[in-house]
Design an enzyme around this catalytic site. Structure first.
Site, mmCIF file in Angstrom:
data_model
loop_
_atom_site.group_PDB
_atom_site.id
_atom_site.type_symbol
_atom_site.label_atom_id
_atom_site.label_comp_id
_atom_site.label_asym_id
_atom_site.label_seq_id
_atom_site.Cartn_x
_atom_site.Cartn_y
_atom_site.Cartn_z
ATOM 1 N N SER A 276 -6.731 89.403 -13.317
ATOM 2 C CA SER A 276 -7.289 89.302 -11.968
ATOM 3 C C SER A 276 -7.043 87.964 -11.287
ATOM 4 O O SER A 276 -7.318 87.845 -10.083
ATOM 5 C CB SER A 276 -8.798 89.590 -12.018
ATOM 6 O OG SER A 276 -9.024 90.915 -12.449
ATOM 7 N N THR A 277 -6.552 86.982 -12.015
ATOM 8 C CA THR A 277 -6.204 85.718 -11.355
ATOM 9 C C THR A 277 -5.058 85.927 -10.363
ATOM 10 O O THR A 277 -4.832 85.069 -9.497
ATOM 11 C CB THR A 277 -5.782 84.654 -12.389
ATOM 12 O OG1 THR A 277 -4.695 85.162 -13.186
ATOM 13 C CG2 THR A 277 -6.943 84.288 -13.289
#
Length: 563
Positions: A276-277
């Site tokens: 999700s970064t």
């Protein structure tokens, strides 16, 4: 009768005495001039020898130049230097004592070597080394055996006075004194060249900040029972690396017996799906390209997203429609995939190429891995890559991308060299300046109101994004093996540094309240690192300042409704 003749006393007039004094003064002046002339000639000869005489056997100019240049941090703290050390060698033909006895005695001194190995060395036909880079007490102990077959040659030895500090950055040298890995390998010629080895090689690393990053990450990896970790602190405007660490680590002073796997630099050489970064990067591209035009627009997150036989799910289903700030705060895969689908393959691929995700990370080290780039950029790949699945890069790739995301939109290569008065690389634009400003607001909101709350260091205005990705394995992803990452920057009202922390396979235990995700494992490390290292980097806490997010907070759902 004797006659006594008395010589009258010589009477010296004032004129005669003055003449004598004048003569004495002249003689003193002549002696002084001769002495000064001799001193001048000797001085000139010494200067000549020092500067111009390169004849064999006479090299005063190089007598004070090390065989290999020192490596220092940005403040001049020595990280690597060459000293004269002892080695222990055996000449079997000169040995007087029984070989079995000698092997027994040597094994007492070197318990890390087998008795059979030592017996082979003392029973051989050729001179051989028992230990290079021997410790003083080892030299004394072998000398105490009292056999003339042992000698102790002085050799140049590479010493790392800070022990394991920045080991993966520095690397190490081989027995011949040449660099193998790290800075030692990348700058080997610069470090041994006669024209440059007299000047220390100054790195961008700050030893104090490096120590903070290593201690906090090491404590977390130990407490979370993880298999490893990686961390980097990067200047967002210059690309200078203030700290870089990889765990597990090693001591470059003691390579013998260490696990070669510990010498891999996870920041530049290990590949990970960083999950999700990637979402802020994808949404930044969507804003840039006019796909996202309003922060208030809502997307359906009431159910998993079905596409080509797959279902894209959220780890925590919100079961409602989400806008962009909420998508990032709650880390929704479903909504990010929809936005990625609208952005399209061409623009998504362009984003990743502009961020250099299609090549080895840009830094001076030789140990750089080539990313795992998707073979087929179909619709599904575009959607999953938007939230960090299906593409694997190094932590350094991601750190450089976040620097561009928050610094006004300019991507620059990372460097381990202290720039000093040199201008940073010009770089190139990846995001619009207005998009970068918006992303600074959103990243700050994730920490103040979202999954990154535990990264919030009081007064430092930290912004960032969590990422908890399952590791791929045979037959699919391994649900119980997470790579937990927090990519952050501070202070978000005027970003100076990116801080990225990655923990490889943390265990959900009492230390993390039973959680394995990045918000519980990596985010607290960022908070501790920023709190300790911020002042060392010239950033001090100021709770009177913050990013203005007043136009976004009314969009957040609170107690069943937006404000």
């Amino acid at each position: 009768m004797n006659t006594l003749v008395v010589r009258p006393t010589r009477v010296r007039t004032a004129g005669v005495r003055q003449q004598i004094l004048l003569t004495a003064q002249q003689r003193l002046m002549i002696l002084m001039l001769l002495f000064m002339a001799a001193f001048f000639v000797v001085s000139v000869r010494l200067v000549y020898f020092a500067l111009f005489d390169t004849a064999s056997g006479r090299a005063p100019a190089s007598a004070f130049v090390p065989a290999r240049a020192d490596i220092v941090d940005r403040n001049g703290v020595p990280l690597a230097r060459t000293i004269d050390g002892y080695s222990i060698r055996v000449v079997p033909s000169k040995l007087l004592n029984n070989r079995q006895y000698l092997a027994d005695e040597l094994h007492k001194i070197f318990p890390d070597m087998s008795r059979e190995e030592l017996l082979g060395k003392v029973s051989g036909s050729r001179p051989t080394y028992i230990r290079r880079r021997a410790l003083p007490d080892q030299v004394a102990a072998v000398n105490a055996i009292g056999d003339v077959g042992f000698d102790f040659p002085r050799e140049k030895e590479r010493l790392y006075p800070q022990s394991t500090l920045a080991a993966h950055v520095l690397g190490f040298t081989n027995a011949e004194g040449h660099g193998v890995t790290g800075v030692e390998g990348a700058f080997d010629q610069r470090l041994i060249d006669k024209a440059t080895r007299g000047q220390p090689l100054a790195l961008s690393i700050d030893a104090r900040v490096q120590g903070v990053l290593e201690s906090e990450l090491s404590a977390a990896v130990t407490n979370l029972e993880a298999i490893g970790g990686a961390g980097i602190i990067l200047d967002v405007y210059t690309g200078e690396v203030a700290a870089m660490t990889s765990l597990p680590t090693y001591n470059p002073n003691k390579l013998t017996g260490s696990d070669p796997a510990t010498r891999r630099n996870a920041v530049t050489y290990n590949l990970y799906e960083l999950g999700s970064t990637f979402k802020p990067l994808s949404i930044g591209a969507a804003i840039d390209n006019g796909v996202v035009t309003s922060m208030a627009k809502r997307y359906d997150a009431t159910k998993p997203l079905a596409i080509a036989g797959f279902r894209i799910r959220d780890s925590h289903m919100m079961n409602r429609w989400l806008n962009v700030p909420e998508t990032l705060i709650h880390s929704s895969n479903i909504v990010t995939a929809q936005i990625g689908d609208q952005l399209g393959r061409e623009k998504m691929e362009e984003l990743f190429r502009n961020l250099e995700f299609d090549g080895r990370p840009h830094i001076e080290l030789k140990e750089r891995a080539f990313p795992l780039w998707p073979k087929n950029w179909g619709r599904v790949t575009t959607m999953t890559a938007s939230y960090g699945h299906g593409i694997a890069v190094t932590p350094l790739h991601l750190a450089s991308a976040y620097a561009a995301l928050v610094n006004g939109g300019i991507w620059r290569p990372a460097t381990l060299m202290k720039l000093g008065d040199k201008a940073p690389p010009q770089g190139r634009r990846v995001f619009k300046a207005s998009t970068s400003a918006r992303m600074r607001q959103l990243l700050r909101l994730i920490v103040s109101d979202g999954t990154g709350k535990q990264a919030d260091a009081a007064g430092f205005r930290v912004g960032g994004k969590t990422g908890s990705a399952e590791k791929p394995g045979v037959g699919g992803y391994r649900r119980h093996s997470l790579v937990s990452t927090f990519a952050a920057a501070f202070p978000m009202d005027n970003p100076r540094y990116v801080v990225l922390v990655m923990i490889d396979e943390p265990k959900g235990n009492a230390y993390s309240s039973g959680q394995r995700t990045a918000g519980w494992t990596a985010a607290p490390v960022v908070r501790k690192v920023v709190t300790r290292a911020g002042p060392m980097l010239g950033v001090f806490p100021d709770e009177s300042r913050d990013v203005d997010v007043s136009e976004l907070t009314p969009l957040l759902w609170r107690n069943g409704e937006t404000e």
